[in-house]
Design an enzyme around this catalytic site. Structure first.
Site, PDB file in Angstrom:
ATOM      1  N   ASP A 186       0.867  -1.103   0.088  1.00 14.52           N
ATOM      2  CA  ASP A 186      -0.103  -0.053  -0.189  1.00 14.52           C
ATOM      3  C   ASP A 186       0.910   1.164   0.037  1.00 14.52           C
ATOM      4  OD1 ASP A 186       0.973  -0.640   2.337  1.00 14.52           O
ATOM      5  OD2 ASP A 186      -0.598   0.345   3.566  1.00 14.52           O
ATOM      6  N   HIS A 493       1.687  -8.764  -3.577  1.00 16.17           N
ATOM      7  CA  HIS A 493       0.661  -7.666  -3.491  1.00 16.17           C
ATOM      8  C   HIS A 493       1.508  -6.640  -3.345  1.00 16.17           C
ATOM      9  CE1 HIS A 493      -3.112  -6.264  -2.008  1.00 16.17           C
ATOM     10  NE2 HIS A 493      -2.638  -5.422  -1.175  1.00 16.17           N
ATOM     11  N   ASP A 557       0.791 -17.647  -4.353  1.00 16.12           N
ATOM     12  CA  ASP A 557       1.090 -16.462  -5.076  1.00 16.12           C
ATOM     13  C   ASP A 557       0.324 -15.841  -6.065  1.00 16.12           C
ATOM     14  OD1 ASP A 557       3.202 -14.931  -6.400  1.00 16.12           O
ATOM     15  OD2 ASP A 557       4.066 -16.514  -7.517  1.00 16.12           O
ATOM     16  N   GLU A 566       2.113 -10.116   0.388  1.00 16.11           N
ATOM     17  CA  GLU A 566       2.499  -8.783   0.507  1.00 16.11           C
ATOM     18  C   GLU A 566       3.967  -8.813   0.660  1.00 16.11           C
ATOM     19  OE1 GLU A 566      -0.348  -6.301   2.526  1.00 16.11           O
ATOM     20  OE2 GLU A 566       0.714  -4.580   1.796  1.00 16.11           O
TER      21      GLU A 566
HETATM   22  O1  G3I Z   1      -0.044 -11.134  18.482  1.00 14.74           O
HETATM   23  C1  G3I Z   1      -0.858 -12.166  17.976  1.00 14.74           C
HETATM   24  C2  G3I Z   1      -0.570 -13.315  18.599  1.00 14.74           C
HETATM   25  O2  G3I Z   1      -0.568 -13.385  20.210  1.00 14.74           O
HETATM   26  C3  G3I Z   1      -1.613 -14.790  18.240  1.00 14.74           C
HETATM   27  O3  G3I Z   1      -1.057 -15.871  18.552  1.00 14.74           O
HETATM   28  C4  G3I Z   1      -1.512 -14.693  16.579  1.00 14.74           C
HETATM   29  C5  G3I Z   1      -2.425 -15.656  16.076  1.00 14.74           C
HETATM   30  O4  G3I Z   1      -3.700 -15.088  15.873  1.00 14.74           O
HETATM   31  O5  G3I Z   1      -2.062 -13.339  16.326  1.00 14.74           O
HETATM   32  C6  G3I Z   1      -1.142 -12.159  16.648  1.00 14.74           C
HETATM   33  O6  G3I Z   1      -1.559 -11.207  16.167  1.00 14.74           O
HETATM   34  C7  G3I Z   1      -1.468 -10.776  14.698  1.00 14.74           C
HETATM   35  C8  G3I Z   1      -0.588  -9.457  14.575  1.00 14.74           C
HETATM   36  O7  G3I Z   1      -0.502  -9.296  13.183  1.00 14.74           O
HETATM   37  C9  G3I Z   1       0.687  -9.634  14.992  1.00 14.74           C
HETATM   38  O8  G3I Z   1       1.679 -10.418  14.443  1.00 14.74           O
HETATM   39  C10 G3I Z   1      -2.775 -10.656  13.871  1.00 14.74           C
HETATM   40  O9  G3I Z   1      -3.345 -12.215  14.097  1.00 14.74           O
HETATM   41  C11 G3I Z   1      -2.524 -10.310  12.592  1.00 14.74           C
HETATM   42  O10 G3I Z   1      -3.656 -10.290  11.870  1.00 14.74           O
HETATM   43  C12 G3I Z   1      -1.672  -9.041  12.560  1.00 14.74           C
HETATM   44  O11 G3I Z   1      -1.297  -8.896  10.939  1.00 14.74           O
HETATM   45  C13 G3I Z   1      -0.859  -7.611  10.643  1.00 14.74           C
HETATM   46  C14 G3I Z   1      -1.662  -7.076   9.590  1.00 14.74           C
HETATM   47  O12 G3I Z   1      -1.199  -5.871   9.214  1.00 14.74           O
HETATM   48  C15 G3I Z   1      -3.118  -6.765  10.061  1.00 14.74           C
HETATM   49  O13 G3I Z   1      -3.212  -6.041  10.949  1.00 14.74           O
HETATM   50  C16 G3I Z   1       0.579  -7.954  10.248  1.00 14.74           C
HETATM   51  O14 G3I Z   1       1.458  -8.183  11.362  1.00 14.74           O
HETATM   52  C17 G3I Z   1       1.023  -6.730   9.899  1.00 14.74           C
HETATM   53  O15 G3I Z   1       2.357  -6.684   9.309  1.00 14.74           O
HETATM   54  C18 G3I Z   1       0.238  -6.047   8.688  1.00 14.74           C
HETATM   55  O16 G3I Z   1       0.793  -4.781   8.267  1.00 14.74           O
HETATM   56  C19 G3I Z   1       0.183  -4.221   6.842  1.00 14.74           C
HETATM   57  C20 G3I Z   1      -0.408  -2.875   7.542  1.00 14.74           C
HETATM   58  O17 G3I Z   1      -1.247  -2.894   8.395  1.00 14.74           O
HETATM   59  C21 G3I Z   1      -0.535  -1.935   6.124  1.00 14.74           C
HETATM   60  N1  G3I Z   1       0.366  -2.285   5.356  1.00 14.74           N
HETATM   61  C22 G3I Z   1       0.817  -3.270   4.733  1.00 14.74           C
HETATM   62  C23 G3I Z   1       1.094  -4.178   5.922  1.00 14.74           C
HETATM   63  C24 G3I Z   1       1.688  -5.484   5.634  1.00 14.74           C
HETATM   64  O18 G3I Z   1       0.890  -6.474   5.374  1.00 14.74           O
HETATM   65  O1  9MR Z   2      -3.541  -3.170   0.153  1.00 21.16           O
HETATM   66  C1  9MR Z   2      -4.032  -3.650   1.594  1.00 21.16           C
HETATM   67  C2  9MR Z   2      -2.760  -4.136   2.377  1.00 21.16           C
HETATM   68  O2  9MR Z   2      -1.834  -3.256   2.127  1.00 21.16           O
HETATM   69  C3  9MR Z   2      -3.017  -4.464   3.714  1.00 21.16           C
HETATM   70  O3  9MR Z   2      -1.991  -5.242   4.014  1.00 21.16           O
HETATM   71  C4  9MR Z   2      -4.283  -5.244   3.764  1.00 21.16           C
HETATM   72  C5  9MR Z   2      -4.692  -5.538   5.358  1.00 21.16           C
HETATM   73  O4  9MR Z   2      -5.041  -4.606   6.057  1.00 21.16           O
HETATM   74  O5  9MR Z   2      -5.281  -4.687   3.069  1.00 21.16           O
HETATM   75  C6  9MR Z   2      -5.054  -4.372   2.096  1.00 21.16           C
HETATM   76  O6  9MR Z   2      -6.299  -3.916   1.237  1.00 21.16           O
HETATM   77  C7  9MR Z   2      -7.406  -4.600   1.085  1.00 21.16           C
HETATM   78  C8  9MR Z   2      -8.536  -4.328   2.297  1.00 21.16           C
HETATM   79  O7  9MR Z   2      -8.182  -4.617   3.466  1.00 21.16           O
HETATM   80  C9  9MR Z   2      -9.856  -5.227   1.875  1.00 21.16           C
HETATM   81  N1  9MR Z   2     -10.111  -4.886   0.426  1.00 21.16           N
HETATM   82  C10 9MR Z   2      -9.107  -5.050  -0.745  1.00 21.16           C
HETATM   83  C11 9MR Z   2      -7.954  -4.477  -0.238  1.00 21.16           C
HETATM   84  C12 9MR Z   2      -6.764  -4.832  -1.251  1.00 21.16           C
HETATM   85  O8  9MR Z   2      -7.110  -4.393  -2.679  1.00 21.16           O
END
Ligand code: G3I
Ligand code: 9MR
Length: 592
Positions: A186, A493, A557, A566
């Site tokens: 993103d 992604h 993939d 991503e």
């Molecule tokens: O901390 C808990 C852990 O205690 C538990 O055992 C485990 C299993 O469910 O979950 C852990 O939490 C997870 C958390 O990341 C920490 O690792 C959540 O399930 C998981 O949904 C969460 O995912 C994060 C995701 O955003 C959604 O919030 C990713 O780490 C994080 O890298 C990702 O970051 C995104 C940004 O929001 C937006 N930009 C892209 C980026 C990469 O995808």
């Molecule tokens: O593109 C977004 C990505 O960078 C984030 O990690 C992800 C989870 O927060 O969300 C992606 O955006 C999606 C959104 O959450 C749901 N609708 C589809 C989007 C991707 O185009």
């Protein structure tokens, strides 16, 4: 029943099926698809399948003429619950002659692996490509033909007049906050993730200052007399500085209200906001700025002094606001980096401030805390970054405390090595959550530190085997680094890649080029480490169909798979560290 002659149509079908079967059985051999250092442990995994069931031994043959150079037996079967697989290991560690090889089984099909090299600089391409991805993530910056080749693009998001979201504490007006790296696929810029990313890259520089010198990365600043890696990091540090408020607090993120569609950066016209302020953003900022303060001092005293002053102000703010979690306001849907426990951020910031300033207040703070290394750091739990810095960078903690920190790193590395010895893929145990590949990479980094502490090669070889996992010795049978290996992640992604590469609408993997080094012909920007298998499969609701439910196989993939495919700056930073450090160390080991 009467035997019918094969019709032309049937023959065509057979013809189409044959190469597919060959490719499928090739995928039964899981191997690092780039290769190995001469002295490293070399193990491939042969998955039990119909095609491989009659295999008992393997040979390593020269790729050029098929001449056999090594023969060995497959191990006894080992199972792995998280992938649902049973397989056997093929160990050819003894082979140390540089060259290009294949592994061939003695089954009826004579199944062959992807080609691989044995070479004393085998990870160099991965390390460099990984580090160059930061250039490709630059916000407010045009990627030129000269430096980006076919991945040139217009500058996106000037961010010179960003609106204050009410959650920032200001109800009106705009501020300027240009530059920095896009967080991931993103276009958002997030302080928490910037902190661990910059911290990991600066640690890499502190441990291996000569690995990416000036002119090594082909970036706009190459040739300015300063190591390229520091120029690249500064691109994000400068943005981070713009995010500090007058009171010392640090805004949480700069994004649109919702994620943009699949468009190029310069086509994103959504209004950008500065959003929120939290204890975690202040402390990540403080830690990274404290590190920058000591690293940049040799190049620009004034810049470094400003970093330290800012780190102190952010620390002071966090002291007074020590429990302010961030939560998306109801109109904001972008990344949340949700965290409610700030003990680890306090410890990391205090450690970096102590190393840089030597001040007693930070030592006193650390004295009351447990700073042993216990698990790999992540954006959510940065605790491990404190012991790594305190173990490797000169500081004034009492010798006994330093020894005990170092012992904790070695103890954890020993625990992981023991797990590796039991494991089909020879990796440490892991809970496959979002970004699992970065967790492996961060465990590998701890192995590198354990090697530096003990000088015992087993830790370095352990780090190499974790790198093997990332480059193909895994349950997906794919190199998780774009453009690196033969069958690599090709549909990340990543909005720029999706639009520019013209990946087909269904997100089906395109025919991938068979090559081993990142070149201009790649169908994807090389060097990105994708998130990897993620049992959560959170994108299932968004048009991603998973072929497997098992955790270690929860990877697709396809470009829509943001939960498994991503890219993100905090995943590439440990990839840079792991591949770069191994290359620096194994390269010189080969010369000994
Ligand atoms: O901390 C808990 C852990 O205690 C538990 O055992 C485990 C299993 O469910 O979950 C852990 O939490 C997870 C958390 O990341 C920490 O690792 C959540 O399930 C998981 O949904 C969460 O995912 C994060 C995701 O955003 C959604 O919030 C990713 O780490 C994080 O890298 C990702 O970051 C995104 C940004 O929001 C937006 N930009 C892209 C980026 C990469 O995808
Ligand atoms: O593109 C977004 C990505 O960078 C984030 O990690 C992800 C989870 O927060 O969300 C992606 O955006 C999606 C959104 O959450 C749901 N609708 C589809 C989007 C991707 O185009």
């Amino acid at each position: 029943m009467k035997k019918r002659p094969l019709t032309c149509q049937a023959l065509t079908i057979l013809f189409l099926i044959l190469p597919l079967t060959a490719a499928a059985s090739m995928e039964d051999i899981r191997i690092n698809q780039t290769g190995f250092y001469p002295s490293s442990r070399k193990v491939a995994v042969v998955i039990n399948s119909i095609a491989t069931s009659d295999a008992t031994e393997f040979q390593i043959v020269r790729a050029s003429d098929g001449r056999s150079v090594f023969r060995g037996n497959l191990s006894a079967p080992i199972t792995w619950a998280q992938s649902g697989e049973t397989g056997r290991q093929a160990d050819f560690s003894i082979l140390d002659n540089p060259g290009r090889y294949k592994l061939v089984l003695n089954n009826k099909n004579k199944t062959e692996s992807y080609p691989f090299y044995i070479s004393s600089d085998i990870y160099r391409d991965a390390a460099r490509a990984s580090t160059r991805t930061f250039y490709f993530q630059r916000c407010s910056h045009e990627l030129s033909d000269k430096l980006a080749g076919k991945w040139a693009r217009a500058a996106g998001h000037p961010d010179t007049a960003v609106s204050f979201h009410p959650s920032s504490g200001q109800s009106s007006g705009k501020m300027s906050s240009p530059g920095g790296w896009y967080d991931a696929g993103d276009f958002g810029k997030y302080m928490v993730n910037s902190g661990i990313t910059v911290g990991t890259l600066l640690s890499f520089y502190e441990n291996y200052p000569n690995y990416f010198p000036d002119r090594s990365l082909n970036i706009p600043e190459s040739g300015n007399g300063r190591p390229d890696i520091l120029d690249e990091i500064k691109y994000n540090l400068d943005w981070m500085k713009t995010m500090q408020d007058k009171d010392g607090g640090v805004f949480f993120k700069l994004t649109t209200l919702t994620f943009p569609g699949y468009i190029m950066p310069d086509k994103d016209e959504g209004e950008r906001y500065v959003i929120g302020k939290s204890t975690s953003s202040a402390l990540n900022f403080a830690a990274a700025m404290a590190m920058a303060g000591r690293v940049y001092a040799a190049f620009d005293r004034q810049y470094a002094a400003d970093c330290i002053a800012r780190a102190r102000r952010a620390w002071d703010w966090a002291q007074k606001n020590n429990n302010i979690p961030f939560k998306n306001p109801s109109d904001v849907k972008t990344g949340e980096y949700q965290d409610v426990n700030f003990e680890d951020e306090f410890i990391w910031a205090a450690a970096e401030l102590f190393i840089t300033t030597k001040e007693k207040q930070f030592a006193d703070f650390l004295n009351t805390k447990d700073i042993a290394y216990k698990s790999e750091p992540s954006w959510q739990n940065v605790h491990g970054l404190a012991p790594l810095s305190l173990a490797a960078i000169k500081n004034d903690l009492p010798k006994a405390a330093q020894d005990s920190i170092r012992a904790s790193i070695v103890r954890t590395a020993d625990k992981w090595l023991n797990q590796m010895d039991q494991h089909l893929y020879r990796v440490p145990d892991l809970n496959f959550i979002w970004g699992s590949n970065s967790m492996f990479a961060n465990k590998g980094i701890a192995m590198v530190y354990a090697y530096k502490i003990t000088n015992d090669n087993k830790y370095l070889f352990g780090a190499c085997e974790i790198a093997d996992y990332l480059l193909g010795k895994n349950a997906a049978g794919i190199s998780f680094m774009t453009g690196i290996g033969t069958r690599y992640a090709a549909n990340p992604h990543h909005r720029h890649v999706v639009v520019a590469a013209g990946i087909d609408k269904a997100g089906v993997a395109r025919q991938q080029k068979r090559q081993t080094a990142p070149t201009d012909d790649n169908v994807v920007i090389p060097g990105f480490l994708v998130g990897g298998p993620n049992a959560g499969q959170q994108d299932k609701a968004h048009e991603v169909t998973y072929k497997h439910t098992l955790p270690a196989k929860s990877y697709e993939d396809v470009y829509k798979s943001y939960a498994s495919n991503e890219v993100a700056i905090n995943w590439n930073a440990p990839a840079t560290f792991l591949f770069g450090a191994i290359d620096a160390l194994m390269g010189s080991l080969a010369k000994k």
